[in-house]
Design a protein around this motif. Structure first.
Motif, PDB file in Angstrom:
ATOM      1  N   GLY A  77       8.905  49.012  48.640  1.00 47.38           N
ATOM      2  CA  GLY A  77       8.401  47.644  48.696  1.00 47.38           C
ATOM      3  C   GLY A  77       9.421  46.671  49.268  1.00 47.38           C
ATOM      4  N   ARG A  78      10.691  46.834  48.884  1.00 47.44           N
ATOM      5  CA  ARG A  78      11.732  45.969  49.433  1.00 47.44           C
ATOM      6  C   ARG A  78      11.887  46.186  50.935  1.00 47.44           C
ATOM      7  NH1 ARG A  78      13.727  46.613  44.151  1.00 47.44           N
ATOM      8  NH2 ARG A  78      14.752  48.604  44.535  1.00 47.44           N
ATOM      9  N   LYS A  79      11.831  47.440  51.378  1.00 46.36           N
ATOM     10  CA  LYS A  79      11.960  47.748  52.806  1.00 46.36           C
ATOM     11  C   LYS A  79      10.752  47.202  53.583  1.00 46.36           C
ATOM     12  CE  LYS A  79      14.873  51.759  52.146  1.00 46.36           C
ATOM     13  NZ  LYS A  79      14.937  53.220  52.090  1.00 46.36           N
ATOM     14  N   ALA A  80       9.581  47.290  52.995  1.00 39.86           N
ATOM     15  CA  ALA A  80       8.373  46.786  53.653  1.00 39.86           C
ATOM     16  C   ALA A  80       8.448  45.267  53.811  1.00 39.86           C
ATOM     17  CB  ALA A  80       7.135  47.181  52.861  1.00 39.86           C
ATOM     18  N   ASP A  81       9.050  44.578  52.837  1.00 41.10           N
ATOM     19  CA  ASP A  81       9.203  43.116  52.926  1.00 41.10           C
ATOM     20  C   ASP A  81      10.146  42.735  54.056  1.00 41.10           C
ATOM     21  OD1 ASP A  81       7.453  42.419  50.945  1.00 41.10           O
ATOM     22  OD2 ASP A  81       8.981  42.153  49.402  1.00 41.10           O
ATOM     23  N   GLU A  82      11.140  43.572  54.323  1.00 40.14           N
ATOM     24  CA  GLU A  82      12.110  43.283  55.389  1.00 40.14           C
ATOM     25  C   GLU A  82      11.525  43.498  56.780  1.00 40.14           C
ATOM     26  OE1 GLU A  82      15.388  45.849  54.542  1.00 40.14           O
ATOM     27  OE2 GLU A  82      15.900  44.825  52.677  1.00 40.14           O
ATOM     28  N   ALA A  83      10.522  44.342  56.865  1.00 40.75           N
ATOM     29  CA  ALA A  83       9.945  44.695  58.178  1.00 40.75           C
ATOM     30  C   ALA A  83       9.068  43.603  58.738  1.00 40.75           C
ATOM     31  CB  ALA A  83       9.127  45.973  58.066  1.00 40.75           C
TER      32      ALA A  83
END
Length: 83
Positions: A77-83
């Protein structure tokens, strides 16, 4: 899953869980806690040594077995927010 995430760090009282999830209604939180307890994922401990009544929730061994999965989902979820 969110309740389990917040219990990873250790026991929390109902009011502490409620503060972590302000958009969740009291009824929904209570129902979810009851379901997780009946499933054996969390443990509810009532302290009655002195008033007021104190209740704390902790992860059981079954609940702790979900920690790697919960952490992986949180990382995603954190990585998806950065994308």
């Amino acid at each position: 899953m969110v309740i389990i995430y917040y219990l990873i760090e250790g026991p929390l009282r109902y009011s502490e869980l409620r503060k972590q999830m302000p958009s969740v209604t009291e009824r929904t939180l209570s129902l979810q806690l009851n379901t997780l307890e009946s499933d054996g994922t969390i443990d509810r401990k009532v302290y009655t040594t002195k008033p007021p009544l104190k209740v704390a929730y902790t992860l059981t061994n079954l609940g702790k077995s979900l920690i790697p999965l919960i952490n992986a989902i949180a990382d995603w979820g954190r990585k998806a927010d950065e994308a």
